[in-house]
Each structure stands twice: as structure tokens, then as C-alpha cells.
Motif scaffolding. Structure first.
Motif, PDB file in Angstrom:
ATOM      1  N   LYS A  27       0.832  -1.212   0.000  1.00 50.46           N
ATOM      2  CA  LYS A  27       0.000   0.000   0.000  1.00 50.46           C
ATOM      3  C   LYS A  27       0.861   1.253   0.000  1.00 50.46           C
ATOM      4  O   LYS A  27       0.566   2.212  -0.711  1.00 50.46           O
ATOM      5  CB  LYS A  27      -0.916   0.011   1.228  1.00 50.46           C
ATOM      6  N   LEU A  28       1.924   1.245   0.798  1.00 47.99           N
ATOM      7  CA  LEU A  28       2.801   2.404   0.881  1.00 47.99           C
ATOM      8  C   LEU A  28       3.479   2.678  -0.465  1.00 47.99           C
ATOM      9  O   LEU A  28       3.512   3.819  -0.927  1.00 47.99           O
ATOM     10  CB  LEU A  28       3.843   2.213   1.973  1.00 47.99           C
ATOM     11  N   VAL A  29       4.013   1.650  -1.087  1.00 46.82           N
ATOM     12  CA  VAL A  29       4.680   1.822  -2.379  1.00 46.82           C
ATOM     13  C   VAL A  29       3.693   2.348  -3.414  1.00 46.82           C
ATOM     14  O   VAL A  29       3.994   3.294  -4.152  1.00 46.82           O
ATOM     15  CB  VAL A  29       5.334   0.502  -2.851  1.00 46.82           C
ATOM     16  N   TYR A  30       2.486   1.792  -3.449  1.00 39.84           N
ATOM     17  CA  TYR A  30       1.501   2.272  -4.415  1.00 39.84           C
ATOM     18  C   TYR A  30       1.099   3.712  -4.114  1.00 39.84           C
ATOM     19  O   TYR A  30       0.973   4.535  -5.028  1.00 39.84           O
ATOM     20  CB  TYR A  30       0.265   1.371  -4.470  1.00 39.84           C
ATOM     21  N   TRP A  31       0.914   4.028  -2.849  1.00 37.27           N
ATOM     22  CA  TRP A  31       0.529   5.382  -2.469  1.00 37.27           C
ATOM     23  C   TRP A  31       1.577   6.400  -2.903  1.00 37.27           C
ATOM     24  O   TRP A  31       1.247   7.465  -3.421  1.00 37.27           O
ATOM     25  CB  TRP A  31       0.295   5.451  -0.961  1.00 37.27           C
TER      26      TRP A  31
ATOM     27  N   ASP B 147       3.282  10.779  -6.059  1.00 34.21           N
ATOM     28  CA  ASP B 147       4.434  11.450  -6.656  1.00 34.21           C
ATOM     29  C   ASP B 147       4.613  11.182  -8.147  1.00 34.21           C
ATOM     30  O   ASP B 147       5.420  11.837  -8.788  1.00 34.21           O
ATOM     31  CB  ASP B 147       5.720  11.038  -5.936  1.00 34.21           C
ATOM     32  N   GLY B 148       3.914  10.182  -8.676  1.00 35.65           N
ATOM     33  CA  GLY B 148       4.079   9.847 -10.086  1.00 35.65           C
ATOM     34  C   GLY B 148       5.160   8.803 -10.282  1.00 35.65           C
ATOM     35  O   GLY B 148       5.624   8.181  -9.317  1.00 35.65           O
ATOM     36  N   PRO B 149       5.573   8.583 -11.522  1.00 34.64           N
ATOM     37  CA  PRO B 149       6.560   7.537 -11.824  1.00 34.64           C
ATOM     38  C   PRO B 149       7.818   7.676 -10.972  1.00 34.64           C
ATOM     39  O   PRO B 149       8.253   8.790 -10.665  1.00 34.64           O
ATOM     40  CB  PRO B 149       6.877   7.769 -13.295  1.00 34.64           C
ATOM     41  N   ALA B 150       8.377   6.528 -10.592  1.00 35.23           N
ATOM     42  CA  ALA B 150       9.552   6.537  -9.726  1.00 35.23           C
ATOM     43  C   ALA B 150      10.467   5.367 -10.049  1.00 35.23           C
ATOM     44  O   ALA B 150      10.016   4.305 -10.479  1.00 35.23           O
ATOM     45  CB  ALA B 150       9.128   6.466  -8.263  1.00 35.23           C
ATOM     46  N   SER B 151      11.730   5.578  -9.800  1.00 37.06           N
ATOM     47  CA  SER B 151      12.725   4.510  -9.939  1.00 37.06           C
ATOM     48  C   SER B 151      12.761   3.721  -8.635  1.00 37.06           C
ATOM     49  O   SER B 151      12.249   4.179  -7.607  1.00 37.06           O
ATOM     50  CB  SER B 151      14.104   5.124 -10.200  1.00 37.06           C
ATOM     51  N   PRO B 152      13.389   2.549  -8.653  1.00 39.63           N
ATOM     52  CA  PRO B 152      13.517   1.798  -7.394  1.00 39.63           C
ATOM     53  C   PRO B 152      14.239   2.611  -6.311  1.00 39.63           C
ATOM     54  O   PRO B 152      13.856   2.573  -5.140  1.00 39.63           O
ATOM     55  CB  PRO B 152      14.317   0.562  -7.793  1.00 39.63           C
TER      56      PRO B 152
ATOM     57  N   PHE C 138      16.213   8.208 -19.011  1.00 36.69           N
ATOM     58  CA  PHE C 138      17.535   8.793 -18.811  1.00 36.69           C
ATOM     59  C   PHE C 138      18.635   7.762 -18.626  1.00 36.69           C
ATOM     60  O   PHE C 138      19.806   8.086 -18.727  1.00 36.69           O
ATOM     61  CB  PHE C 138      17.507   9.741 -17.603  1.00 36.69           C
ATOM     62  N   ASP C 139      18.260   6.527 -18.320  1.00 35.22           N
ATOM     63  CA  ASP C 139      19.236   5.461 -18.092  1.00 35.22           C
ATOM     64  C   ASP C 139      18.622   4.143 -18.530  1.00 35.22           C
ATOM     65  O   ASP C 139      17.786   3.569 -17.828  1.00 35.22           O
ATOM     66  CB  ASP C 139      19.610   5.417 -16.608  1.00 35.22           C
ATOM     67  N   ALA C 140      19.026   3.658 -19.682  1.00 32.96           N
ATOM     68  CA  ALA C 140      18.421   2.454 -20.268  1.00 32.96           C
ATOM     69  C   ALA C 140      18.672   1.201 -19.439  1.00 32.96           C
ATOM     70  O   ALA C 140      18.025   0.176 -19.661  1.00 32.96           O
ATOM     71  CB  ALA C 140      18.934   2.246 -21.693  1.00 32.96           C
ATOM     72  N   ARG C 141      19.578   1.270 -18.477  1.00 35.96           N
ATOM     73  CA  ARG C 141      19.851   0.098 -17.642  1.00 35.96           C
ATOM     74  C   ARG C 141      18.838  -0.077 -16.527  1.00 35.96           C
ATOM     75  O   ARG C 141      18.784  -1.117 -15.894  1.00 35.96           O
ATOM     76  CB  ARG C 141      21.240   0.210 -17.024  1.00 35.96           C
ATOM     77  N   SER C 142      18.035   0.936 -16.266  1.00 36.82           N
ATOM     78  CA  SER C 142      17.089   0.858 -15.156  1.00 36.82           C
ATOM     79  C   SER C 142      15.656   1.062 -15.644  1.00 36.82           C
ATOM     80  O   SER C 142      15.418   1.352 -16.805  1.00 36.82           O
ATOM     81  CB  SER C 142      17.445   1.900 -14.093  1.00 36.82           C
ATOM     82  N   VAL C 143      14.724   0.910 -14.717  1.00 36.56           N
ATOM     83  CA  VAL C 143      13.301   1.046 -15.041  1.00 36.56           C
ATOM     84  C   VAL C 143      12.660   2.086 -14.138  1.00 36.56           C
ATOM     85  O   VAL C 143      13.219   2.461 -13.105  1.00 36.56           O
ATOM     86  CB  VAL C 143      12.543  -0.295 -14.868  1.00 36.56           C
ATOM     87  N   THR C 144      11.491   2.541 -14.542  1.00 33.70           N
ATOM     88  CA  THR C 144      10.658   3.366 -13.680  1.00 33.70           C
ATOM     89  C   THR C 144       9.316   2.666 -13.550  1.00 33.70           C
ATOM     90  O   THR C 144       8.898   1.926 -14.444  1.00 33.70           O
ATOM     91  CB  THR C 144      10.450   4.789 -14.240  1.00 33.70           C
ATOM     92  N   TYR C 145       8.665   2.891 -12.441  1.00 28.04           N
ATOM     93  CA  TYR C 145       7.364   2.290 -12.185  1.00 28.04           C
ATOM     94  C   TYR C 145       6.305   3.377 -12.297  1.00 28.04           C
ATOM     95  O   TYR C 145       6.460   4.463 -11.762  1.00 28.04           O
ATOM     96  CB  TYR C 145       7.331   1.650 -10.792  1.00 28.04           C
ATOM     97  N   HIS C 146       5.231   3.055 -13.010  1.00 24.40           N
ATOM     98  CA  HIS C 146       4.150   3.993 -13.260  1.00 24.40           C
ATOM     99  C   HIS C 146       2.840   3.396 -12.767  1.00 24.40           C
ATOM    100  O   HIS C 146       2.521   2.251 -13.107  1.00 24.40           O
ATOM    101  CB  HIS C 146       4.012   4.268 -14.770  1.00 24.40           C
ATOM    102  N   PRO C 147       2.048   4.153 -11.998  1.00 27.11           N
ATOM    103  CA  PRO C 147       0.732   3.642 -11.598  1.00 27.11           C
ATOM    104  C   PRO C 147      -0.194   3.575 -12.810  1.00 27.11           C
ATOM    105  O   PRO C 147      -0.191   4.484 -13.650  1.00 27.11           O
ATOM    106  CB  PRO C 147       0.247   4.667 -10.580  1.00 27.11           C
TER     107      PRO C 147
END
Length: 94
Positions: free
Chosen positions: A28-32, A37-42, A76-85
Motif C-alpha cells: 500500500k505504501l509503495v503504491y501510495w 508522486d508519479g513515476p519513480a525509480s527503485p 535517462f538510463d536504459a539500464r534501469s526502469v521506472t514504475y508507473h501507476p
């Protein structure tokens, strides 16, 4: 890990809200944070939630399996991902 019986595409907002209501607090916290805040990296999730890396990884896996977030390449960095709700307002203001 939490299992989902329906495919994410066929779930209604109420079904997703109900799933989230019964999810562990870390999920719940991660989703909130993502919804607020919008998309976020790990790394951003790690800093915003103060949860351990493994907990973030498990929460993201549960949310992804439930169809509540999408993983996209970081522009900005093809080696990583971002998470989007995927949905918004699953945490309605009271």
C-alpha cells in the motif's frame, strides 16, 4: 506474493481497490507513493518509503502482478526502469 485470480485487464476499479485494501502495508505504501508522486525509480521508492530493498522489490512484484503498475525503461538510463501507476485515485481523499 499475493495472487490475483482475474486478469488485470478485466478488473474494475472496485476490484483493484479491494485487492489493494487487503494487500500488506508495504504494498500500500509503495503504491501510495507512486500515485502521489508519479513515476519513480527503485531508488526513489527506497528513499521515499524508507523500506528495505527486498521489501520494495516484493511490493513492486505484487503490484505488477495485480496490474496496478507498469514497468517502463528509464528514459535517462536504459539500464534501469521506472514504475508507473496504471490507475489513479485508488486512494480517494476522505
Amino acid at each position: 506474493m499475493i495472487t490475483i485470480t482475474n486478469s488485470p485487464q478485466s478488473q474494475t476499479i472496485d476490484t483493484k481497490r479491494n485487492w489493494l485494501r487487503h494487500a500488506p502495508p508495504s504494498v500500500k505504501l509503495v503504491y501510495w507513493v507512486l500515485e502521489r508522486d508519479g513515476p519513480a525509480s527503485p531508488q526513489t521508492l527506497l528513499e521515499a518509503t524508507l523500506l528495505p530493498k527486498r521489501t520494495i522489490r516484493d511490493a513492486v512484484a505484487d503490484l505488477d502482478a495485480a496490474g496496478l503498475i507498469e514497468r517502463r525503461p528509464n528514459p535517462f538510463d536504459a539500464r534501469s526502469v521506472t514504475y508507473h501507476p496504471v490507475e489513479s485515485n485508488l486512494f480517494p481523499m476522505r
